[in-house]
Motif scaffolding. Structure first.
Motif, PDB file in Angstrom:
ATOM      1  N   GLY A 344      -5.712   4.553  -3.120  1.00  0.00           N
ATOM      2  CA  GLY A 344      -5.529   4.547  -1.672  1.00  0.00           C
ATOM      3  C   GLY A 344      -4.062   4.409  -1.267  1.00  0.00           C
ATOM      4  O   GLY A 344      -3.745   4.406  -0.077  1.00  0.00           O
ATOM      5  N   TYR A 345      -3.159   4.313  -2.263  1.00  0.00           N
ATOM      6  CA  TYR A 345      -1.724   4.199  -1.940  1.00  0.00           C
ATOM      7  C   TYR A 345      -1.286   5.405  -1.089  1.00  0.00           C
ATOM      8  O   TYR A 345      -1.653   6.532  -1.381  1.00  0.00           O
ATOM      9  CB  TYR A 345      -0.905   4.129  -3.236  1.00  0.00           C
ATOM     10  CG  TYR A 345       0.583   4.279  -3.017  1.00  0.00           C
ATOM     11  CD1 TYR A 345       1.282   3.352  -2.258  1.00  0.00           C
ATOM     12  CD2 TYR A 345       1.290   5.350  -3.574  1.00  0.00           C
ATOM     13  CE1 TYR A 345       2.643   3.499  -2.041  1.00  0.00           C
ATOM     14  CE2 TYR A 345       2.646   5.500  -3.363  1.00  0.00           C
ATOM     15  CZ  TYR A 345       3.317   4.571  -2.591  1.00  0.00           C
ATOM     16  OH  TYR A 345       4.658   4.722  -2.370  1.00  0.00           O
ATOM     17  N   GLY A 346      -0.536   5.133  -0.043  1.00  0.00           N
ATOM     18  CA  GLY A 346      -0.131   6.203   0.869  1.00  0.00           C
ATOM     19  C   GLY A 346      -1.006   6.205   2.122  1.00  0.00           C
ATOM     20  O   GLY A 346      -0.672   6.826   3.114  1.00  0.00           O
ATOM     21  N   MET A 347      -2.178   5.523   2.012  1.00  0.00           N
ATOM     22  CA  MET A 347      -3.076   5.388   3.177  1.00  0.00           C
ATOM     23  C   MET A 347      -3.481   3.917   3.281  1.00  0.00           C
ATOM     24  O   MET A 347      -2.749   3.113   3.804  1.00  0.00           O
ATOM     25  CB  MET A 347      -4.285   6.301   3.014  1.00  0.00           C
ATOM     26  CG  MET A 347      -3.891   7.773   2.996  1.00  0.00           C
ATOM     27  SD  MET A 347      -5.105   8.827   2.214  1.00  0.00           S
ATOM     28  CE  MET A 347      -5.290   8.111   0.618  1.00  0.00           C
ATOM     29  N   GLN A 348      -4.677   3.607   2.719  1.00  0.00           N
ATOM     30  CA  GLN A 348      -5.157   2.217   2.728  1.00  0.00           C
ATOM     31  C   GLN A 348      -5.258   1.758   1.282  1.00  0.00           C
ATOM     32  O   GLN A 348      -6.253   2.015   0.606  1.00  0.00           O
ATOM     33  CB  GLN A 348      -6.549   2.175   3.370  1.00  0.00           C
ATOM     34  CG  GLN A 348      -6.502   2.289   4.873  1.00  0.00           C
ATOM     35  CD  GLN A 348      -6.408   0.919   5.514  1.00  0.00           C
ATOM     36  OE1 GLN A 348      -7.299   0.126   5.414  1.00  0.00           O
ATOM     37  NE2 GLN A 348      -5.282   0.628   6.164  1.00  0.00           N
TER      38      GLN A 348
END
Ligand code: AMP
Length: 441
Positions: A344-348
């Motif tokens: 989820g890195y880059g978002m949540q």
């Protein structure tokens, strides 16, 4: 033995501290998280906010530091180099004034314009929404919208990518002014298309020495899709160029950097530190996307492990103004760096999960490992919402470097982790070469 202060606790800084320790320095580190790789290499460290200039300077004095290497950009903007210089500590990292090449996109474009730096883009800078709006409604080309100041790499939006049409461009520009994103001020640049690459250089105020070229992968997912991130991984080649770039094009990028370093000198703010140039190779040649006033992360991890010259000596030369081409050497090796990130890195991103590293296994695979935004707590290493560890394969050829990286990645485990395995593989590099060929036509 030289006592050196290093500032920062990410993957880039782990690579810096490793290079300093390899060069025989006693390293003292100011960092905000307890990076286990750095903690182990350092003679001493203190957990402090890196922009808390008073406390960092105090720690430098207590440690008897004679030299400092500043990793991230935020302390540079806060004037850390200026304050360290005032107390007699030489800095690899520019003064606040010279760091404007990164911290003010308007300053950077204006400087490039005044000194005719090759590869500058058409641009306009605004300090209010109304003027920006009028300019946008008159445009006959697409734009990249950039808040003027620092946004932690998350402020740039490109028309045709993140912004669909003129109403969306206007909405984003309005939001920048309303919310004061990046200090409220906007630079609108012509949108260009092509392949991006990074050129980093050691600068001593007057002269600069280029490092091997690197290509980073900013998109979150395989095949270069998904949201932009801090960088998912990168590679460099044994000939220090990249497969889609010619010697002549490389020379153009070097010339742009040299002209910029000379311009900063003429402006009375000589640049001493690492200059990072983000370039794009387009159908009309090499263009400048932006400059940063420090090593790239991940790009530092491609170049520092293959630096054959003692990094402490290079740092001393940067500070004393005596850097020269003959004083710096890199091994003719290829490198492939892949970041292990929380899902989820880059978002949540899913944070605070334990991550396990078998360091012996990594080493036996022909790779190096750098800890990034993790925290060591009561014997466990926990992830955060940012990138966790980077694995760098190093070999005489790119293919073997990529294989070494993959072998080593098997020694990193944990739940909810993600890696872009395509980085450095033949398929994606072939795609980039083909794309550049079609752009050149
Ligand atoms: P920056 O923060 O300036 O590095 O921009 C982030 C990303 O936005 C870059 O890596 C490019 O992919 C893209 N970008 C920045 N400026 C432009 C431009 N003038 N035209 C097209 N894309 C751009």
């Amino acid at each position: 033995m030289k006592r050196v202060l290093a500032v920062g606790g990410g993957g880039r800084e782990h690579a810096i501290v490793k290079a300093l320790a390899r060069g025989g320095a006693d390293v003292f580190v100011a960092m905000k998280n307890r990076n286990p790789g750095i903690a182990r290499l350092a003679r001493g460290f203190k957990l402090i906010k890196e922009t808390d200039v008073d406390r960092v300077v105090q720690f430098a004095k207590e440690s008897g530091a004679e030299l400092a290497v500043i990793g991230p950009e935020a302390p540079l903007e806060a004037g850390l180099a200026d304050r360290l210089l005032e107390v007699g500590i030489g800095c690899v990292g520019p003064t606040k004034s010279a760091a404007r090449i990164e911290t003010s996109k308007k300053f950077a474009r204006d400087l490039m314009h005044r000194y005719r730096v090759p590869g500058n883009l058409r641009y306009a800078a605004f300090d209010n929404f109304e003027d920006a709006r009028r300019y946008i409604l008159d445009l006959d080309h697409e734009v990249a919208v950039k808040p003027t100041g620092l946004t932690g790499g998350k402020g740039v939006k490109v028309q045709g990518e993140h912004l669909k049409d003129i109403p969306e461009v206007l909405d984003y520009v309005r939001e920048i002014f309303e919310k004061g994103i990046g200090g409220a001020g906007v630079v609108l640049e012509e949108r260009i298309q092509g392949e991006e690459f990074t050129l980093q250089a050691f600068c001593d105020g007057r002269s600069m020495v280029p490092m091997p070229l690197v290509q980073d992968h900013k998109r979150a997912f395989e095949g270069d899709v998904g949201p932009n991130t801090g960088g998912m991984g990168s590679y460099s080649m044994e000939d220090h160029l990249l497969p889609f770039i010619t010697k002549g094009e490389h020379e153009k990028a070097v010339e742009a950097m040299r002209t910029t370093v000379a311009a900063l000198h003429k402006e009375g703010c000589p640049y001493q530190g690492i200059l990072y140039g983000q370039f794009m190779l387009t159908s009309t040649g090499v263009k400048i996307i932006e400059f940063n006033s420090r090593f790239g992360d991940p790009e530092a991890m491609n170049v520092l492990p293959i630096l054959q010259t003692n990094f402490v000596e290079i740092s001393e030369r940067i500070v004393s103004g005596t850097i020269s081409l003959a004083s710096v050497e890199f091994a003719r090796k290829a490198t492939v760096c892949k970041y292990v990130v929380p899902e989820g890195y880059g978002m949540q991103a899913k944070a605070d999960r334990p991550i396990h590293v078998d360091e012996k296994g990594v080493e036996m695979s022909g790779a190096e490992l750098f800890y990034a935004a993790v925290n060591e707590e009561s014997g466990r290493i926990l992830t955060s919402t940012s990138r966790a560890v980077a694995v760098v394969g190093i070999a005489s050829h790119l293919e073997d470097a990529e294989k070494a990286c993959e072998r080593a990645l098997r020694f990193v485990s944990g739940e909810a982790l993600y890696v872009r395995h395509d980085i450095g593989k033949k398929e994606i590099i072939q795609k980039k070469i083909a794309r550049m060929q079609s752009i050149r036509k």
